[in-house]
Write an enzyme that holds these catalytic residues in place. Structure first.
Site, PDB file in Angstrom:
ATOM      1  N   LYS A  86     -47.460 -40.834  34.136  1.00  0.00           N
ATOM      2  CA  LYS A  86     -48.679 -40.254  34.713  1.00  0.00           C
ATOM      3  C   LYS A  86     -49.721 -39.989  33.641  1.00  0.00           C
ATOM      4  O   LYS A  86     -50.689 -39.270  33.878  1.00  0.00           O
ATOM      5  CB  LYS A  86     -48.345 -38.936  35.428  1.00  0.00           C
ATOM      6  CG  LYS A  86     -47.359 -39.085  36.577  1.00  0.00           C
ATOM      7  CD  LYS A  86     -47.168 -37.735  37.244  1.00  0.00           C
ATOM      8  CE  LYS A  86     -46.112 -37.785  38.329  1.00  0.00           C
ATOM      9  NZ  LYS A  86     -45.767 -36.445  38.807  1.00  0.00           N
ATOM     10  N   ARG A 108     -34.765 -43.144  21.664  1.00  0.00           N
ATOM     11  CA  ARG A 108     -35.024 -44.560  21.363  1.00  0.00           C
ATOM     12  C   ARG A 108     -36.428 -44.842  21.850  1.00  0.00           C
ATOM     13  O   ARG A 108     -36.789 -44.499  22.980  1.00  0.00           O
ATOM     14  CB  ARG A 108     -34.021 -45.457  22.088  1.00  0.00           C
ATOM     15  CG  ARG A 108     -34.441 -46.914  22.066  1.00  0.00           C
ATOM     16  CD  ARG A 108     -33.367 -47.837  22.578  1.00  0.00           C
ATOM     17  NE  ARG A 108     -32.300 -47.978  21.608  1.00  0.00           N
ATOM     18  CZ  ARG A 108     -31.325 -48.883  21.703  1.00  0.00           C
ATOM     19  NH1 ARG A 108     -31.283 -49.703  22.737  1.00  0.00           N
ATOM     20  NH2 ARG A 108     -30.399 -48.962  20.780  1.00  0.00           N
ATOM     21  N   HIS A 136     -32.219 -47.907  12.856  1.00  0.00           N
ATOM     22  CA  HIS A 136     -31.230 -47.609  13.900  1.00  0.00           C
ATOM     23  C   HIS A 136     -30.009 -47.073  13.146  1.00  0.00           C
ATOM     24  O   HIS A 136     -29.009 -47.761  12.988  1.00  0.00           O
ATOM     25  CB  HIS A 136     -30.908 -48.898  14.667  1.00  0.00           C
ATOM     26  CG  HIS A 136     -30.124 -48.726  15.922  1.00  0.00           C
ATOM     27  ND1 HIS A 136     -29.568 -47.521  16.309  1.00  0.00           N
ATOM     28  CD2 HIS A 136     -29.779 -49.626  16.888  1.00  0.00           C
ATOM     29  CE1 HIS A 136     -28.928 -47.691  17.468  1.00  0.00           C
ATOM     30  NE2 HIS A 136     -29.036 -48.955  17.826  1.00  0.00           N
TER      31      HIS A 136
END
Ligand code: NCD
Length: 316
Positions: A86, A108, A136
């Site tokens: 939104k 992530r 990562h």
């Protein structure tokens, strides 16, 4: 030396002793996970929020299981249905969640550095579950644990990382970790899939897969990360498999006891032959998944200890 980090945003800030401490604790959790009652309540009372802005199977499932096995209250945010849709900014979403007092925030995100921004805005510990093509860290740690258990050590090994290096945060975090632990890293792939400035990392670069695999102890394959490509980087997948796909013939160039790794998700017949992926004598791909849960338990346990210490609370 113990683990002193407040967040786990990457491998870059970690001292080799912190990596070893985390892997030693993860070994303990591997044993727990193999037992019938998989619970240790070291995160009891803590709230863990998982925010995945990109698709994930292994990483999200293992963070959720890791938190639950350690007794945390775990919430998975459905990011596709969140207020970001939104028009709310990431910062406003972070501040909203922060007001609910989460202790561990796993994120992530497709943008490199988004996790660092989150870490500046919240009171809890932030764990990077993959940010763009940057880092990562828990993947590199689970890969390190898999290698250490299969090879009996995590130093003086020759590790070949093959395929789409340029778009891979897995390659980047592994490169940094394996370098810190004094291994020899080789990167194999077409020049179009090599990142700029990669030579600064002190690794060898190969365009010929057979030459790059010669004498390797570990062969790590990567997926072509098309979601991060903005054009054609390879002539065709068939051609790519022919030159860079791991099959029995190319694997024969590595050491006879070389292990085969892949972070998943795999594209069989593109970067790896399905027969190699399923060969239980060579492939440790399922072990990587198993180690993933244990490494994430260890990471959250260590971060929770530091959170409690910073808040002046006794260990849980
Ligand atoms: C990797 C990722 O998301 O970076 N997957 C994973 O976490 N196991 C690699 C990939 O997507 O190819």
């Amino acid at each position: 030396m113990s683990f002193t980090q407040r967040h786990l945003l990457g491998i870059e800030p970690l001292h080799p002793d912190e990596i070893t401490a985390l892997l030693d604790l993860a070994d303990h959790y591997v044993a727990l996970n193999r037992s019938t009652s998989k619970h240790a309540e070291v995160l009891a009372g803590l709230t863990q929020i998982n925010m995945f802005f990109e698709a994930s199977t292994r990483t999200q499932a293992s963070f959720e299981l890791a938190g639950k096995r350690l007794g945390a209250d775990v919430m998975n945010m459905a990011m596709a249905q969140s207020s970001l849709k939104k028009g709310e900014t990431l910062i406003d979403t972070a501040l909203t969640l922060n007001a609910m007092h989460p202790d561990l925030l796993v994120m992530r995100h497709p943008a490199s550095g988004a996790v660092n921004l989150l870490a500046e805005k919240v009171n809890g510990a932030v764990i990077n579950a993959g940010d763009g093509r940057h880092e990562h860290p828990t993947q590199a740690l689970l890969d390190a644990l898999t290698i250490r258990r299969a090879k009996g050590r995590l130093h003086r090994l020759t590790v070949a990382i093959c395929g789409d290096i340029a778009h891979s945060r897995v390659a980047r975090s592994n490169l940094i970790l394996l370098g810190k632990m004094e291994n020899r890293v080789r990167l194999i792939g077409p020049p179009t899939l090599m990142p700029a400035g990669v030579a600064d990392f002190g690794c060898e670069i190969f365009e010929d897969m057979r030459a790059g695999l010669e004498g390797a102890d570990v062969v790590m394959m990567l997926r072509l990360q098309k979601e991060r490509m903005d054009g054609a980087f390879i002539p065709s997948e068939r051609e790519f498999f022919h030159r860079f796909g791991l099959d029995a013939e190319k694997l024969a160039c590595a050491k006879p006891d070389a292990i085969v790794m892949h972070p998943g998700p795999m594209n069989r017949g593109v970067e790896i032959d399905g027969l190699i992926a399923d060969d239980i004598n060579r492939s440790v791909i399922q072990e990587q998944v198993e180690m993933g849960v244990a490494v994430r338990m260890a990471a959250m346990d260590l971060l929770a200890r530091n959170l409690r210490a910073a808040r002046g609370e006794a260990a849980g």
